[in-house]
Design a protein around this motif. Structure first.
Motif, PDB file in Angstrom:
ATOM      1  N   THR A  44      43.371  26.912  41.011  1.00  0.00           N
ATOM      2  CA  THR A  44      44.603  26.629  41.729  1.00  0.00           C
ATOM      3  C   THR A  44      45.519  27.850  41.778  1.00  0.00           C
ATOM      4  O   THR A  44      46.199  28.085  42.782  1.00  0.00           O
ATOM      5  N   TYR A  45      45.503  28.641  40.725  1.00  0.00           N
ATOM      6  CA  TYR A  45      46.339  29.841  40.686  1.00  0.00           C
ATOM      7  C   TYR A  45      45.914  30.834  41.769  1.00  0.00           C
ATOM      8  O   TYR A  45      46.754  31.495  42.381  1.00  0.00           O
ATOM      9  N   PHE A  46      44.613  30.928  41.992  1.00  0.00           N
ATOM     10  CA  PHE A  46      44.110  31.818  43.039  1.00  0.00           C
ATOM     11  C   PHE A  46      44.486  31.286  44.423  1.00  0.00           C
ATOM     12  O   PHE A  46      44.814  32.063  45.322  1.00  0.00           O
ATOM     13  N   VAL A  67      47.984  35.538  36.556  1.00  0.00           N
ATOM     14  CA  VAL A  67      48.019  34.313  35.748  1.00  0.00           C
ATOM     15  C   VAL A  67      46.676  33.592  35.903  1.00  0.00           C
ATOM     16  O   VAL A  67      46.101  33.110  34.926  1.00  0.00           O
ATOM     17  N   GLY A  68      46.175  33.538  37.134  1.00  0.00           N
ATOM     18  CA  GLY A  68      44.876  32.917  37.380  1.00  0.00           C
ATOM     19  C   GLY A  68      43.755  33.595  36.621  1.00  0.00           C
ATOM     20  O   GLY A  68      42.858  32.926  36.089  1.00  0.00           O
ATOM     21  N   TYR A  90      29.913  32.804  38.671  1.00  0.00           N
ATOM     22  CA  TYR A  90      29.882  33.216  40.071  1.00  0.00           C
ATOM     23  C   TYR A  90      31.148  32.768  40.797  1.00  0.00           C
ATOM     24  O   TYR A  90      31.730  33.534  41.557  1.00  0.00           O
ATOM     25  N   HIS A  91      31.600  31.541  40.557  1.00  0.00           N
ATOM     26  CA  HIS A  91      32.838  31.052  41.187  1.00  0.00           C
ATOM     27  C   HIS A  91      34.022  31.918  40.770  1.00  0.00           C
ATOM     28  O   HIS A  91      34.865  32.265  41.596  1.00  0.00           O
ATOM     29  N   PHE A  92      34.087  32.253  39.492  1.00  0.00           N
ATOM     30  CA  PHE A  92      35.165  33.110  39.009  1.00  0.00           C
ATOM     31  C   PHE A  92      35.093  34.475  39.679  1.00  0.00           C
ATOM     32  O   PHE A  92      36.101  35.005  40.146  1.00  0.00           O
ATOM     33  N   ALA A 121      52.887  38.084  34.297  1.00  0.00           N
ATOM     34  CA  ALA A 121      51.860  37.057  34.093  1.00  0.00           C
ATOM     35  C   ALA A 121      51.620  36.812  32.607  1.00  0.00           C
ATOM     36  O   ALA A 121      51.503  35.662  32.173  1.00  0.00           O
ATOM     37  N   LEU A 122      51.564  37.877  31.832  1.00  0.00           N
ATOM     38  CA  LEU A 122      51.350  37.731  30.389  1.00  0.00           C
ATOM     39  C   LEU A 122      52.508  36.996  29.728  1.00  0.00           C
ATOM     40  O   LEU A 122      52.294  36.110  28.890  1.00  0.00           O
TER      41      LEU A 122
END
Length: 176
Positions: A44-46, A67-68, A90-92, A121-122
């Motif tokens: 979702t972050y992507f 963050v993603g 692979y999805h990542f 993000a950190l």
């Protein structure tokens, strides 16, 4: 669920729709993605980063992209085992490269803005809960994901020109 989000994020990346015709829809999509994001799947972050990028909010897109990276990588370290892990890896890879390519190619071509996005993000990830992958139960995995992002930050800082031509070479963002 992850696969549906993956395909939606990928479709958003490659669907050529005029921005002016999408503005109300895009704002609504961004809001829907952002609502309750701390409890949502890492992909979702992507998707949020993609929508923000398409709307010209490049700094925000870079922030959510990083963050993603933290959240997806921590989830993979914590949850993905066995035969299905190659599919998830692979999805990542697909998400991080398809979204990341835009971030690295067009995020003002400025290493300083990328490092600021990583820093944000950190900080945000540290302060926010994660209802999808428990930070308490997977403390070591989260620390590893954060350290990997810090290594990427250092790489960007030391060799900023390598990011101005696209994705880092040599196996992706980080040798995961």
């Amino acid at each position: 669920m992850i696969r549906r989000i993956l395909f939606a994020a990928t479709a958003v990346l490659i669907s050529p729709v005029a921005v002016s015709a999408r503005e109300p829809e895009a704002a609504q999509a961004i809001q829907q993605l952002a609502n309750g994001i701390v409890d949502r799947a890492p992909a979702t972050y992507f998707a949020l980063a993609t929508e923000l990028y398409r709307e010209g909010q490049k700094d925000e897109a870079a922030f959510w992209y990083y963050v993603g990276l933290i959240r997806y990588r921590a989830w993979m370290l914590a949850k993905v085992k066995g035969v299905d892990s190659s599919d998830e890896a692979y999805h990542f890879w697909l998400l991080s490269h398809s979204v990341g390519q835009s971030i690295y190619l067009h995020a003002d071509r400025d290493a300083a803005s990328l490092t600021r996005a990583i820093d944000r993000a950190l900080v945000w990830d540290l302060a926010q809960p994660n209802g999808y992958t428990s930070k308490e139960a997977f403390r070591g995995q989260y620390e590893r994901a954060r350290q990997e992002l810090l290594a990427l930050r250092q790489q960007i800082k030391l060799a900023p020109d390598s990011f101005k031509t696209g994705m880092p070479s040599g196996g992706g963002l980080i040798s995961w």
